[in-house]
Design a protein around this motif. Structure first.
Motif, PDB file in Angstrom:
ATOM      1  N   LYS A  19      -2.639 -38.744  -1.381  1.00 38.34           N
ATOM      2  CA  LYS A  19      -3.507 -40.857  -1.808  1.00 38.34           C
ATOM      3  C   LYS A  19      -3.862 -41.334  -0.630  1.00 38.34           C
ATOM      4  O   LYS A  19      -3.920 -42.913  -0.154  1.00 38.34           O
ATOM      5  CB  LYS A  19      -2.058 -41.319  -2.055  1.00 38.34           C
ATOM      6  N   GLY A  21      -7.210 -39.939   0.791  1.00 40.53           N
ATOM      7  CA  GLY A  21      -8.302 -39.352   1.164  1.00 40.53           C
ATOM      8  C   GLY A  21      -9.107 -38.079   0.526  1.00 40.53           C
ATOM      9  O   GLY A  21      -9.402 -37.772   0.805  1.00 40.53           O
ATOM     10  N   THR A  22      -7.699 -37.853   0.489  1.00 38.56           N
ATOM     11  CA  THR A  22      -8.196 -36.070  -0.216  1.00 38.56           C
ATOM     12  C   THR A  22      -8.803 -36.493  -1.211  1.00 38.56           C
ATOM     13  O   THR A  22      -9.999 -35.063  -0.512  1.00 38.56           O
ATOM     14  CB  THR A  22      -6.445 -35.956  -0.844  1.00 38.56           C
ATOM     15  N   THR A  23      -9.060 -36.668  -2.351  1.00 41.46           N
ATOM     16  CA  THR A  23     -10.554 -36.234  -2.898  1.00 41.46           C
ATOM     17  C   THR A  23     -11.767 -37.073  -2.039  1.00 41.46           C
ATOM     18  O   THR A  23     -12.713 -35.827  -2.435  1.00 41.46           O
ATOM     19  CB  THR A  23     -10.059 -37.429  -4.149  1.00 41.46           C
ATOM     20  N   ARG A 103      -4.387 -43.201   6.009  1.00 41.57           N
ATOM     21  CA  ARG A 103      -4.494 -44.501   6.080  1.00 41.57           C
ATOM     22  C   ARG A 103      -3.258 -45.010   5.777  1.00 41.57           C
ATOM     23  O   ARG A 103      -2.508 -44.571   5.821  1.00 41.57           O
ATOM     24  CB  ARG A 103      -5.003 -43.776   4.276  1.00 41.57           C
ATOM     25  N   SER A 111      -1.337 -46.907  -3.832  1.00 37.58           N
ATOM     26  CA  SER A 111      -2.411 -46.156  -4.011  1.00 37.58           C
ATOM     27  C   SER A 111      -1.000 -45.769  -5.539  1.00 37.58           C
ATOM     28  O   SER A 111      -1.263 -44.570  -6.281  1.00 37.58           O
ATOM     29  CB  SER A 111      -3.037 -45.114  -4.337  1.00 37.58           C
ATOM     30  N   TYR A 169      -8.896 -43.706   6.918  1.00 37.25           N
ATOM     31  CA  TYR A 169      -9.424 -43.834   5.842  1.00 37.25           C
ATOM     32  C   TYR A 169     -10.343 -45.230   6.043  1.00 37.25           C
ATOM     33  O   TYR A 169     -11.144 -45.114   5.803  1.00 37.25           O
ATOM     34  CB  TYR A 169      -8.521 -44.304   4.515  1.00 37.25           C
ATOM     35  N   CYS A 208     -20.782 -38.489  -2.021  1.00 36.22           N
ATOM     36  CA  CYS A 208     -19.458 -37.673  -2.038  1.00 36.22           C
ATOM     37  C   CYS A 208     -19.188 -40.064  -2.275  1.00 36.22           C
ATOM     38  O   CYS A 208     -17.965 -39.941  -2.405  1.00 36.22           O
ATOM     39  CB  CYS A 208     -18.929 -37.490  -0.988  1.00 36.22           C
ATOM     40  N   ARG A 238      -9.240 -45.335  -8.298  1.00 35.97           N
ATOM     41  CA  ARG A 238      -9.279 -46.194  -9.327  1.00 35.97           C
ATOM     42  C   ARG A 238      -9.888 -47.836  -8.584  1.00 35.97           C
ATOM     43  O   ARG A 238     -10.797 -48.366  -9.387  1.00 35.97           O
ATOM     44  CB  ARG A 238      -7.583 -46.640  -8.116  1.00 35.97           C
ATOM     45  N   LYS A 239      -9.136 -47.641  -6.959  1.00 36.63           N
ATOM     46  CA  LYS A 239     -10.439 -49.001  -6.319  1.00 36.63           C
ATOM     47  C   LYS A 239     -11.236 -47.902  -5.317  1.00 36.63           C
ATOM     48  O   LYS A 239     -11.929 -48.563  -4.967  1.00 36.63           O
ATOM     49  CB  LYS A 239      -9.502 -49.837  -6.348  1.00 36.63           C
ATOM     50  N   GLY A 240     -10.603 -47.157  -4.179  1.00 32.21           N
ATOM     51  CA  GLY A 240     -11.559 -46.936  -3.246  1.00 32.21           C
ATOM     52  C   GLY A 240     -11.623 -47.830  -2.178  1.00 32.21           C
ATOM     53  O   GLY A 240     -12.395 -47.838  -1.479  1.00 32.21           O
TER      54      GLY A 240
HETATM   55  P1  PAP Z   1      -4.686 -36.860  -3.890  1.00 31.33           P
HETATM   56  O1  PAP Z   1      -3.807 -37.312  -2.358  1.00 31.33           O
HETATM   57  O2  PAP Z   1      -3.326 -37.051  -4.825  1.00 31.33           O
HETATM   58  O3  PAP Z   1      -5.606 -36.558  -4.314  1.00 31.33           O
HETATM   59  P2  PAP Z   1      -6.263 -39.119  -2.873  1.00 31.33           P
HETATM   60  O4  PAP Z   1      -7.930 -38.157  -3.546  1.00 31.33           O
HETATM   61  O5  PAP Z   1      -6.268 -38.750  -1.457  1.00 31.33           O
HETATM   62  O6  PAP Z   1      -5.256 -38.094  -4.083  1.00 31.33           O
HETATM   63  O7  PAP Z   1      -6.085 -40.749  -2.818  1.00 31.33           O
HETATM   64  C1  PAP Z   1      -6.568 -40.895  -4.428  1.00 31.33           C
HETATM   65  C2  PAP Z   1      -6.846 -43.115  -3.577  1.00 31.33           C
HETATM   66  O8  PAP Z   1      -8.601 -42.505  -3.579  1.00 31.33           O
HETATM   67  C3  PAP Z   1      -7.890 -43.442  -4.399  1.00 31.33           C
HETATM   68  O9  PAP Z   1      -7.196 -44.895  -4.398  1.00 31.33           O
HETATM   69  P3  PAP Z   1      -6.856 -46.259  -4.696  1.00 31.33           P
HETATM   70  O10 PAP Z   1      -6.015 -46.130  -5.606  1.00 31.33           O
HETATM   71  O11 PAP Z   1      -6.302 -46.899  -3.307  1.00 31.33           O
HETATM   72  O12 PAP Z   1      -7.947 -46.318  -5.247  1.00 31.33           O
HETATM   73  C4  PAP Z   1      -9.443 -42.906  -4.577  1.00 31.33           C
HETATM   74  O13 PAP Z   1      -9.342 -44.271  -5.082  1.00 31.33           O
HETATM   75  C5  PAP Z   1      -9.263 -42.865  -3.626  1.00 31.33           C
HETATM   76  N1  PAP Z   1     -10.402 -42.668  -3.743  1.00 31.33           N
HETATM   77  C6  PAP Z   1     -10.634 -41.568  -4.324  1.00 31.33           C
HETATM   78  N2  PAP Z   1     -12.642 -41.022  -4.127  1.00 31.33           N
HETATM   79  C7  PAP Z   1     -13.087 -42.295  -3.440  1.00 31.33           C
HETATM   80  C8  PAP Z   1     -14.306 -42.068  -2.525  1.00 31.33           C
HETATM   81  N3  PAP Z   1     -15.885 -40.699  -2.912  1.00 31.33           N
HETATM   82  N4  PAP Z   1     -14.549 -42.608  -1.831  1.00 31.33           N
HETATM   83  C9  PAP Z   1     -13.497 -43.905  -1.322  1.00 31.33           C
HETATM   84  N5  PAP Z   1     -11.867 -44.287  -1.951  1.00 31.33           N
HETATM   85  C10 PAP Z   1     -11.682 -42.337  -2.057  1.00 31.33           C
END
Ligand code: PAP
Length: 272
Positions: A19, A21-23, A103, A111, A169, A208, A238-240
């Motif tokens: 959670k 910033g992996t994605t 982050r 998250s 992040y 991205c 979710r919110k990013g």
């Molecule tokens: P993971 O480690 O389980 O793969 P990961 O992708 O690190 O999850 O975390 C998801 C968070 O990244 C979410 O944050 P939030 O719950 O605070 O909203 C998700 O919204 C956010 N996220 C996914 N894609 C992006 C992006 N392109 N830019 C910014 N934030 C992102």
């Protein structure tokens, strides 16, 4: 994993505590590396979730499908959530490069709370937010206390900056173009002057971006490797934003967690 995995010098490894910033960074690394392989308006990221584009190292090994890893042509890109202290020695010893993203732990907590609720089928199916917060403050987190995770890579990145790119992040959110260039340089495919003049960096950032990825059709469908774990691809968006913790933590809760982290980070040069 140690016995079966041999790191190649061309490998790239994205590491995060979940959670953090992996994605997003999976998308950024994949898009950066493959930007000349496709016209950008036909890039696979228009139709694929970033988790389909980058292989998770732990999952491949836990399912016993390690041949998949051997079959990937170089340069291979993986992601991992492993703390530095338990990374396979082959990764530490080889010239492969690591991109580490962290982050604000307060936002990681929020998250993760929402993500867990979705996987379990409702927030009422998991512990109360107060209980989860309390455990997090005590270091309970997937892949270990978040401060140990961050510090492990931070300390190593100070020793070997050519090996580990250490990113935050919130800083990427604030200056995405600057960080996209830094990332491209680190992973060995810097933007040319012509690309910069043509606005390619901005196009990769846009490809991205949260808004773009969240609204892709693929995220409204099931991806079998995810649905087997009760995960919909939409759960990763979710919110990013930075600072959503302000809507969930009282001032006292935020201060307590900040104090714990500041104490853990003391003397390291790292600040939240
Ligand atoms: P993971 O480690 O389980 O793969 P990961 O992708 O690190 O999850 O975390 C998801 C968070 O990244 C979410 O944050 P939030 O719950 O605070 O909203 C998700 O919204 C956010 N996220 C996914 N894609 C992006 C992006 N392109 N830019 C910014 N934030 C992102």
């Amino acid at each position: 994993m140690e016995q079966h995995f041999k790191s190649r010098p061309t490998d790239l490894l994205l590491v995060t505590s979940p959670k953090s910033g992996t994605t997003w960074l999976k998308a950024m690394i994949f898009a950066t590396l493959t930007r000349t392989s496709y016209p950008l308006d036909q890039h696979p990221l228009h139709t694929h979730n970033p988790h389909q584009c980058v292989t998770n190292l732990e999952r491949v090994f836990s399912t016993g499908r390690r041949q998949i890893i051997e079959a990937i042509p170089s340069p291979r890109v993986f992601n991992s959530h492993l703390p530095y202290s338990v990374l396979p020695q082959t990764i530490i010893d080889s010239d492969c490069r690591i991109v580490y993203v962290w982050r604000d732990p307060k936002d990681v907590l929020i998250s993760m709370w929402y993500f867990s609720g979705k996987i379990m089928g409702g927030a009422d199916k998991i512990a109360t937010f107060e209980e989860v917060y309390d455990s997090f403050c005590q270091g309970v987190n997937n892949y270990g206390p978040i401060w140990s995770h961050v510090l492990g890579y931070w300390e190593e990145s100070k020793q070997r900056p050519e090996k580990i790119l250490f990113l935050k992040y919130e800083n990427i959110l604030q200056e995405p173009v600057k960080h996209a260039k830094k990332l491209a340089h680190f992973i060995g495919c810097p933007y040319s002057e012509a690309e910069e003049n043509q606005g390619v960096v901005e196009q990769i950032v846009e490809l991205c971006s949260f808004g773009k990825l969240k609204n892709m059709d693929v995220n409204n469908n099931e991806i079998p490797s995810m649905s087997a774990h009760n995960i919909s691809p939409s759960y990763f968006f979710r919110k990013g934003e930075a600072g959503d913790w302000k809507s969930h933590l009282t001032q006292e809760m935020a201060e307590r967690l900040n104090t714990i982290i500041e104490e853990k980070f003391k003397g390291s040069g790292l600040k939240i």
